[in-house]
Scaffold this motif. Structure first.
Motif, PDB file in Angstrom:
ATOM      1  N   ARG A 111       1.035  -0.868  -0.010  1.00 52.57           N
ATOM      2  CA  ARG A 111       0.087   0.049  -0.102  1.00 52.57           C
ATOM      3  C   ARG A 111       0.917   1.104   0.097  1.00 52.57           C
ATOM      4  NH1 ARG A 111      -4.794  -2.072   4.062  1.00 52.57           N
ATOM      5  NH2 ARG A 111      -5.077  -3.287   3.039  1.00 52.57           N
ATOM      6  N   PRO A 112       1.076   1.448  -0.778  1.00 52.39           N
ATOM      7  CA  PRO A 112       1.872   3.044  -0.909  1.00 52.39           C
ATOM      8  C   PRO A 112       1.694   3.793  -0.486  1.00 52.39           C
ATOM      9  CG  PRO A 112       0.812   2.361  -2.856  1.00 52.39           C
ATOM     10  CD  PRO A 112       0.524   1.522  -2.184  1.00 52.39           C
ATOM     11  N   ASP A 113      -0.009   3.998   0.150  1.00 50.22           N
ATOM     12  CA  ASP A 113      -0.419   5.578   0.549  1.00 50.22           C
ATOM     13  C   ASP A 113      -1.118   5.007   1.979  1.00 50.22           C
ATOM     14  OD1 ASP A 113      -0.922   8.067   2.267  1.00 50.22           O
ATOM     15  OD2 ASP A 113      -2.452   8.296   0.419  1.00 50.22           O
ATOM     16  N   PRO A 114      -0.534   5.043   3.044  1.00 47.79           N
ATOM     17  CA  PRO A 114      -1.012   4.358   4.473  1.00 47.79           C
ATOM     18  C   PRO A 114      -2.391   5.281   4.828  1.00 47.79           C
ATOM     19  CG  PRO A 114       1.299   5.267   4.693  1.00 47.79           C
ATOM     20  CD  PRO A 114       0.560   4.638   3.861  1.00 47.79           C
ATOM     21  N   ILE A 115      -2.577   6.388   4.486  1.00 51.04           N
ATOM     22  CA  ILE A 115      -3.572   7.399   5.126  1.00 51.04           C
ATOM     23  C   ILE A 115      -4.441   7.421   3.766  1.00 51.04           C
ATOM     24  CG2 ILE A 115      -2.041   7.645   6.878  1.00 51.04           C
ATOM     25  CD1 ILE A 115      -1.680  10.743   5.006  1.00 51.04           C
ATOM     26  N   ALA A 116      -4.285   7.072   2.796  1.00 51.71           N
ATOM     27  CA  ALA A 116      -5.825   7.300   1.241  1.00 51.71           C
ATOM     28  C   ALA A 116      -6.874   7.039   2.239  1.00 51.71           C
ATOM     29  CB  ALA A 116      -5.018   6.104   0.068  1.00 51.71           C
ATOM     30  N   GLU A 117      -6.595   5.796   2.739  1.00 52.92           N
ATOM     31  CA  GLU A 117      -8.275   5.488   3.006  1.00 52.92           C
ATOM     32  C   GLU A 117      -8.968   5.951   4.941  1.00 52.92           C
ATOM     33  OE1 GLU A 117     -10.700   3.317   2.489  1.00 52.92           O
ATOM     34  OE2 GLU A 117      -9.033   3.059   0.536  1.00 52.92           O
ATOM     35  N   ILE A 118      -7.989   6.559   4.854  1.00 55.48           N
ATOM     36  CA  ILE A 118      -8.064   7.732   6.287  1.00 55.48           C
ATOM     37  C   ILE A 118      -9.094   9.284   5.535  1.00 55.48           C
ATOM     38  CG2 ILE A 118      -7.761   9.125   8.294  1.00 55.48           C
ATOM     39  CD1 ILE A 118      -5.230   7.073   8.699  1.00 55.48           C
ATOM     40  N   ARG A 119      -7.746   9.292   4.769  1.00 50.92           N
ATOM     41  CA  ARG A 119      -8.336  10.663   4.086  1.00 50.92           C
ATOM     42  C   ARG A 119      -9.703  10.256   3.343  1.00 50.92           C
ATOM     43  NH1 ARG A 119      -4.889  10.036   0.501  1.00 50.92           N
ATOM     44  NH2 ARG A 119      -2.641  11.576   2.009  1.00 50.92           N
ATOM     45  N   LYS A 120     -10.196   9.410   2.811  1.00 51.83           N
ATOM     46  CA  LYS A 120     -11.261   9.108   2.496  1.00 51.83           C
ATOM     47  C   LYS A 120     -12.773   9.466   4.266  1.00 51.83           C
ATOM     48  CE  LYS A 120      -9.681   6.817  -1.106  1.00 51.83           C
ATOM     49  NZ  LYS A 120     -10.318   5.250  -2.420  1.00 51.83           N
ATOM     50  N   THR A 121     -12.118   8.924   4.822  1.00 48.38           N
ATOM     51  CA  THR A 121     -13.358   8.432   5.809  1.00 48.38           C
ATOM     52  C   THR A 121     -13.305  10.568   6.650  1.00 48.38           C
ATOM     53  OG1 THR A 121     -12.763   6.865   6.611  1.00 48.38           O
ATOM     54  CG2 THR A 121     -13.401   7.497   7.952  1.00 48.38           C
ATOM     55  N   LEU A 122     -12.385  11.207   6.781  1.00 55.11           N
ATOM     56  CA  LEU A 122     -11.871  12.081   7.780  1.00 55.11           C
ATOM     57  C   LEU A 122     -13.340  13.157   6.593  1.00 55.11           C
ATOM     58  CD1 LEU A 122      -8.980  12.312   9.116  1.00 55.11           C
ATOM     59  CD2 LEU A 122     -11.405  11.279  10.010  1.00 55.11           C
ATOM     60  N   LYS A 123     -12.650  13.620   5.374  1.00 55.36           N
ATOM     61  CA  LYS A 123     -13.627  14.246   4.792  1.00 55.36           C
ATOM     62  C   LYS A 123     -15.469  13.806   4.457  1.00 55.36           C
ATOM     63  CE  LYS A 123     -10.402  15.115   0.703  1.00 55.36           C
ATOM     64  NZ  LYS A 123      -9.644  14.918  -0.609  1.00 55.36           N
ATOM     65  N   ASN A 124     -15.704  13.373   5.212  1.00 51.59           N
ATOM     66  CA  ASN A 124     -16.954  13.358   5.378  1.00 51.59           C
ATOM     67  C   ASN A 124     -17.106  12.663   6.764  1.00 51.59           C
ATOM     68  OD1 ASN A 124     -17.699  12.461   2.217  1.00 51.59           O
ATOM     69  ND2 ASN A 124     -16.715  10.518   2.872  1.00 51.59           N
ATOM     70  N   SER A 125     -16.273  12.726   7.818  1.00 51.47           N
ATOM     71  CA  SER A 125     -16.818  12.783   9.073  1.00 51.47           C
ATOM     72  C   SER A 125     -15.978  14.345   9.761  1.00 51.47           C
ATOM     73  CB  SER A 125     -16.888  11.805   9.582  1.00 51.47           C
ATOM     74  OG  SER A 125     -15.678  11.156   9.801  1.00 51.47           O
ATOM     75  N   SER A 126     -15.890  14.678  11.002  1.00 50.75           N
ATOM     76  CA  SER A 126     -15.409  15.577  11.773  1.00 50.75           C
ATOM     77  C   SER A 126     -13.737  14.329  12.669  1.00 50.75           C
ATOM     78  CB  SER A 126     -16.408  16.439  13.064  1.00 50.75           C
ATOM     79  OG  SER A 126     -17.116  16.898  12.251  1.00 50.75           O
ATOM     80  N   PRO A 127     -13.016  15.242  11.772  1.00 44.79           N
ATOM     81  CA  PRO A 127     -11.867  14.636  12.558  1.00 44.79           C
ATOM     82  C   PRO A 127     -11.936  14.542  14.226  1.00 44.79           C
ATOM     83  CG  PRO A 127     -10.864  16.367  11.536  1.00 44.79           C
ATOM     84  CD  PRO A 127     -12.468  16.055  10.884  1.00 44.79           C
ATOM     85  N   LEU A 128     -10.340  14.109  14.810  1.00 39.11           N
ATOM     86  CA  LEU A 128     -10.823  14.137  16.722  1.00 39.11           C
ATOM     87  C   LEU A 128      -9.551  15.321  16.402  1.00 39.11           C
ATOM     88  CD1 LEU A 128     -11.503  11.495  16.343  1.00 39.11           C
ATOM     89  CD2 LEU A 128     -11.721  11.095  18.032  1.00 39.11           C
ATOM     90  N   THR A 129     -10.380  16.325  17.665  1.00 32.46           N
ATOM     91  CA  THR A 129      -8.903  17.633  17.430  1.00 32.46           C
ATOM     92  C   THR A 129      -7.395  16.624  18.634  1.00 32.46           C
ATOM     93  OG1 THR A 129      -9.681  17.153  20.324  1.00 32.46           O
ATOM     94  CG2 THR A 129     -10.964  19.050  18.133  1.00 32.46           C
ATOM     95  N   PHE A 130      -6.817  17.266  19.100  1.00 40.77           N
ATOM     96  CA  PHE A 130      -5.555  16.073  20.025  1.00 40.77           C
ATOM     97  C   PHE A 130      -6.107  16.540  20.851  1.00 40.77           C
ATOM     98  CE2 PHE A 130      -1.793  16.986  22.275  1.00 40.77           C
ATOM     99  CZ  PHE A 130      -0.810  16.232  21.631  1.00 40.77           C
ATOM    100  N   ASP A 131      -6.624  17.199  21.994  1.00 42.32           N
ATOM    101  CA  ASP A 131      -7.198  17.161  23.068  1.00 42.32           C
ATOM    102  C   ASP A 131      -8.376  15.786  23.033  1.00 42.32           C
ATOM    103  OD1 ASP A 131      -7.905  17.997  25.748  1.00 42.32           O
ATOM    104  OD2 ASP A 131      -9.551  17.702  25.430  1.00 42.32           O
ATOM    105  N   GLU A 132      -9.019  16.026  22.578  1.00 41.77           N
ATOM    106  CA  GLU A 132      -9.749  13.913  22.429  1.00 41.77           C
ATOM    107  C   GLU A 132      -9.166  13.328  22.016  1.00 41.77           C
ATOM    108  OE1 GLU A 132     -14.272  16.277  20.638  1.00 41.77           O
ATOM    109  OE2 GLU A 132     -12.413  15.212  18.680  1.00 41.77           O
TER     110      GLU A 132
END
Length: 450
Positions: free
Chosen positions: A188-209
């Motif tokens: 898998r050349p891009d290990p965060i490709a799926e994360i990028r897709k997921t977070l574009k449709n939902s709010s990411p967590l803050t560092f505090d969370e």
């Protein structure tokens, strides 16, 4: 019919003996650090199940591969050795139970020489969960290798993020399974490709969370692993990021709070935790194109302040019964908790307020700052008093009463803001009519020129 019932009754009586006589075997990993004990018979894979049937020999190989993958992530291509890698390794015993419902339990086992670990596992488990458990145990063994009088925990975001980082490289080669057809491994050349897709449709967590996962809602808890993976991935790709993370793990046993060890490790990048929060926010904006700090509505601002100021606790009523969730006010914590627990809880609240002030409505920012100032002053006065050892019981009581009075005043302001009517946003036509009315009133009231 009677003969059939007799045979069935005998089989029922013999079933426990057959289960008790099930043969168990012991297998060792290549480095001898992992010792796996489990049934010789491998369970059949269930149809359309994500659970991998575990074999003692295969688990020993998988544990060794996961460990080497974790070390490779920490050492990087330059193969910089960890400071505790040359010390005596503790043994890790994995026990496979022939029960699908067996909970996963990691138990430290202190010995006279080092700290060993026992992992209780079901002999059928999801591959991602097995990688996560072994990664956590490997990190715990590394960090606590030099500890003698205390046990150091790994922050949850680091444990889950590192496990996801390891898995993203080549998951097919980490967890082995019997009787699988040979397949070509696809990297898998891009290990965060799926994360990028997921977070574009939902709010990411803050560092505090990410730092305080126990207070997350179920919706945000479902995204915790992806955000932890992204955080670890981005930290590793900072300049000398792997060296910084190694240093954090090395000094972690020397500090009661992982935040202090984090700042020691990444001191070349961040001077204060607020700089970490800002860096993380910018990272999310660059990754998703969305600003996680968009301003909350009036109602959302009040709700988030309420959540930050109410500290969740577990209340045990009966021995053996599940605890109930409850919330304590700041006044209850200041009045009833011992100083060490107070400090930990109040520092957490201050951190949440510091992040929250960036997202609340402008008319609420002052209230957030007032709460934070009161708590910070209280913590400073308490620390000075404890260091100088001049606090008497009456001094402590006076300090407690003082902060409670200030918090009561701020609570009243918060209630007033909650009940304050929210002005309805005007439309463009209403704004034009209002402007015309103001101009008309000014022209009527102004003196006419002669």
């Amino acid at each position: 019919m009677l003969k059939f019932l007799s045979i069935l009754f005998c089989a029922t009586l013999l079933a426990p003996d057959l289960f008790a006589e099930q043969e168990f075997v012991t297998r060792f990993s290549l480095s001898k650090q992992f010792v796996v004990y489990g049934p010789k018979a491998v369970p059949a894979r269930r149809f359309q199940s994500q659970r991998v049937p575990l074999d003692a020999g295969m688990v020993a190989v998988s544990c060794e591969r996961i460990k080497q993958a974790v070390i490779a992530e920490l050492e990087g291509t330059e193969r910089q050795k960890l400071n505790f890698s040359n010390q005596g390794e503790g043994k890790i015993y994995a026990v496979l139970h022939p029960k699908v419902g067996q909970p996963v339990i990691i138990t430290p086992i202190p010995t006279s020489e080092n700290l060993n670990y026992r992992i209780d596992l079901p002999n059928q488990i999801e591959a991602a969960r097995l990688i996560e458990v072994i990664t956590e145990t490997v990190l715990l063994e590394m960090v606590n290798r030099r500890s003698t009088d205390q046990f150091t925990q790994i922050p949850r975001w680091l444990m889950q993020g590192m496990a996801a980082q390891v898995q993203s490289a080549a998951p097919e080669t980490l967890v082995l399974e019997q009787h699988l057809p040979m397949t070509r491994v696809k990297l898998r050349p891009d290990p965060i490709a799926e994360i990028r897709k997921t977070l574009k449709n939902s709010s990411p967590l803050t560092f505090d969370e990410l730092s305080w996962p126990e207070i997350l809602s179920p919706e945000k808890a479902a995204r915790y692993r992806e955000c932890s993976h992204l955080l670890v991935h981005e930290l590793l790709h900072l300049k000398n990021g792997r060296a910084c993370l190694r240093k954090m793990l090395e000094v972690l046993p020397n500090h009661p709070s992982w935040q202090v060890a984090f700042m020691r490790g990444f001191e070349s990048h961040f001077r204060q935790l607020v700089e970490v929060e800002k860096w993380w926010e910018l990272t999310l904006v660059n990754l998703t194109g969305r600003d996680p700090n968009q301003v909350l509505s009036h109602e959302q601002s009040i709700e988030r302040i309420d959540a930050a100021l109410n500290v969740p606790v577990q209340v045990f009523h009966d021995f053996g019964a599940l605890p109930d969730q409850s919330n304590l006010t700041l006044q209850e914590i200041v009045s009833n908790w011992e100083p060490a627990r107070q400090t930990q809880a109040l520092l957490k609240v201050v951190s949440q307020l510091r992040v929250l002030r960036l997202r609340v409505q402008p008319e609420i920012v002052a209230l957030v700052d007032d709460y934070r100032t009161v708590l910070e002053n209280y913590l400073q006065n308490q620390e000075k008093g404890l260091l100088k050892r001049v606090f008497t019981r009456s001094d402590l009581a006076e300090l407690t009463q003082s902060i409670c009075r200030r918090l009561n005043v701020l609570d009243q302001k918060r209630t007033a803001l909650r009940n304050k009517p929210i002005p309805k946003p005007s439309t463009r036509d209403e704004a034009i009519l209002s402007a015309l009315e103001i101009v008309s009133e000014r022209s009527v009231g102004s003196p006419t020129k002669q």
